[in-house]
Design a protein around this motif. Structure first.
Motif, PDB file in Angstrom:
ATOM      1  N   LYS A  66       0.815  -1.219   0.000  1.00 27.65           N
ATOM      2  CA  LYS A  66       0.000   0.000   0.000  1.00 27.65           C
ATOM      3  C   LYS A  66       0.847   1.266   0.000  1.00 27.65           C
ATOM      4  CE  LYS A  66      -3.556  -0.035   2.801  1.00 27.65           C
ATOM      5  NZ  LYS A  66      -4.317  -0.194   4.063  1.00 27.65           N
ATOM      6  N   SER A 224      -1.108  -1.183 -12.297  1.00 32.46           N
ATOM      7  CA  SER A 224      -2.136  -0.594 -11.440  1.00 32.46           C
ATOM      8  C   SER A 224      -1.800  -0.837  -9.969  1.00 32.46           C
ATOM      9  CB  SER A 224      -3.504  -1.204 -11.761  1.00 32.46           C
ATOM     10  OG  SER A 224      -4.450  -0.890 -10.756  1.00 32.46           O
ATOM     11  N   LYS A 226      -3.716  -0.686  -7.414  1.00 34.30           N
ATOM     12  CA  LYS A 226      -4.747  -1.516  -6.779  1.00 34.30           C
ATOM     13  C   LYS A 226      -4.542  -2.993  -7.106  1.00 34.30           C
ATOM     14  CE  LYS A 226      -8.474   1.900  -6.391  1.00 34.30           C
ATOM     15  NZ  LYS A 226      -9.883   2.225  -6.756  1.00 34.30           N
ATOM     16  N   LYS A 230      -3.611  -5.965  -4.507  1.00 36.50           N
ATOM     17  CA  LYS A 230      -4.490  -7.138  -4.456  1.00 36.50           C
ATOM     18  C   LYS A 230      -3.688  -8.434  -4.617  1.00 36.50           C
ATOM     19  CE  LYS A 230      -8.641  -9.018  -6.718  1.00 36.50           C
ATOM     20  NZ  LYS A 230      -9.635  -8.795  -7.801  1.00 36.50           N
TER      21      LYS A 230
END
Length: 441
Positions: A66, A224, A226, A230
């Motif tokens: 993150k 990406s 995200k 993930k």
């Protein structure tokens, strides 16, 4: 916008690579020793161990996914703290303790059972072995882009299969019954296990290996943030599940083994004796190979990660040069021996772990308190001060004056006296941040 994703097979390979990077020196030697020491209290002790040895590393990987990198995460406290803490952590997990320990554990379990009684355990034999071990480490670390193919798809499945055979054999033909717990495991097995999880170094290793995982994902065309986060979570869950199963198996072997193999002074010697008891000389050979691969993959991951970091800090020295420097230095440090290396590393790990835990946990609450530096500093300062005192105590110094001052803190005697002050400091920082906003208005 990049919507590309990875196949389940690729994610599993990355997860197995991450497991192999984690699963090295401490992961092999501490669970069986915990089992031996805790005896009939193994269940409570291993729960505490799994929290710091599996749960925190998983959170660490996610927090780095993150944040982007360790210095950015630590820099939320202050840029100077970010630089200093990152350097200290890389030194601890790298050339000072983490990397050398991979070589000493591989030697302790894979070589010493076959040494003649006339050959000293530590001396020329250890020196010769570590020269070979860290030469191979340096050679395989020169190309970090191939880590997933070499480790996740090849070494890890073989390693897991060998460990499964050892675990199943110990269940079918038990070594013996668990004995009475020893030391702190008799009074506070959960908290003792919790502290012992520090020694795997995986919670702080996660802050380093997170970058390796992110790099492996990006090399497969994922850009990406995200998607990267993930995939990191999925990979982390795969690694955590494998670690948990292996830890439970190794702890059981340690808990049931003392009756037949006697008390052993460290987990390396314990596991070697247990394998010989279960499979004879053939078991010692297979275990030795498995341990060598396990420690080698961790050594490669640590050398690669540290070389990437230090080459950014000192751009005038290339990545490949740092690989050679780190490998040579780690080889020299490894020759002090496993038991001595563990005793020397404990104080530094005791000092680093609490701030690292606080930093990781706060990263999950970052948006809830607006990323205020007052909250980060408020929680980390008391955690850092108390963990430093605990580190001085772990080094053998007289800390009775501090014990008298801090003994009132909950969990202080268990080595977790930093928890409540860190929470209180974080709440105080939140209050200060709130007042600052009101004043600004």
């Amino acid at each position: 916008m990049n919507n590309k994703s990875l196949s389940s097979r690729e994610i599993i390979a990355i997860g197995l690579m991450l497991f192999a990077l984690f699963f090295g020196a401490g992961n092999m030697i501490f669970p069986p020793y915990l089992g031996q020491e805790s005896g009939v209290n193994m269940g409570k002790a291993i729960i505490g161990f799994l929290i710091t040895g599996v749960g925190l590393p998983l959170l660490g990987v996610i927090s780095i996914a993150k944040a982007g990198d360790l210095r950015t995460l630590a820099g939320r406290v202050h840029p100077l703290f970010g630089a200093a803490f990152t350097l200290l952590l890389y030194l601890a997990i790298g050339p000072l303790f983490g990397i050398p320990r991979t070589g000493t554990v591989a030697y302790e379990i894979g070589i010493t059972p076959f040494l003649p009684d006339t050959v000293p355990k530590y001396g020329m034999a250890l020196l010769f072995y570590t020269i070979i071990f860290f030469t191979v480490t340096a050679w395989l670390s020169m190309n970090p882009s191939k880590l997933v193919d070499r480790i996740g798809k090849l070494f890890t499945p073989i390693l897991l299969a060998i460990l499964a055979i050892l675990a199943v054999k110990s269940i079918i033909t038990p070594l013996g019954e668990p004995m009475a717990p020893k030391g702190a495991y008799a009074e506070t097995p959960f908290f003792k296990g919790f502290i012992e999880g520090y020694l795997t170094m995986d919670a702080i290793a996660a802050l380093v290996f997170g970058i390796v995982v992110i790099g492996s994902i990006k090399e497969r065309g994922i850009s990406s943030s995200k998607q990267i986060a993930k995939i990191c979570i999925y990979s982390g869950l795969i690694a955590a599940a494998a670690l948990m199963l292996v830890y439970l198996s190794l702890a059981y072997i340690g808990a049931s083994g003392e009756e037949s193999i006697g008390f052993q002074d460290n987990g390396g010697a314990l596991l070697s004796a247990a394998a010989s008891r279960l499979f004879g000389s053939f078991g010692a050979v297979i275990l030795g190979l498995a341990i060598t691969f396990a420690c080698l993959t961790t050594s490669i991951g640590l050398v690669s990660s540290c070389a990437q970091y230090f080459s950014k800090v000192v751009p005038s020295i290339s990545y490949r040069s740092f690989v050679l420097i780190l490998s040579l230095f780690s080889m020299m440090i490894a020759n002090i021996g496993l038991t001595q290396l563990i005793s020397v590393s404990l104080p530094m790990l005791t000092m680093i772990y609490p701030p690292a835990i606080v930093l990781v946990l706060l990263s999950f609450l970052h948006h809830a308190f607006g990323g205020s530096r007052a909250v980060y500093a408020g929680a980390l300062i008391p955690a850092g001060l108390i963990s430093t005192i605990d580190a001085i105590k772990a080094a053998g110094a007289d800390t009775r004056i501090f014990s008298d001052m801090l003994g009132f803190l909950p969990l202080y005697s268990e080595g977790l006296g930093w928890v409540i002050p860190a929470v209180a400091g974080g709440l105080l920082g939140l209050l200060i941040a709130g007042r600052g906003k009101k004043t600004a208005k």
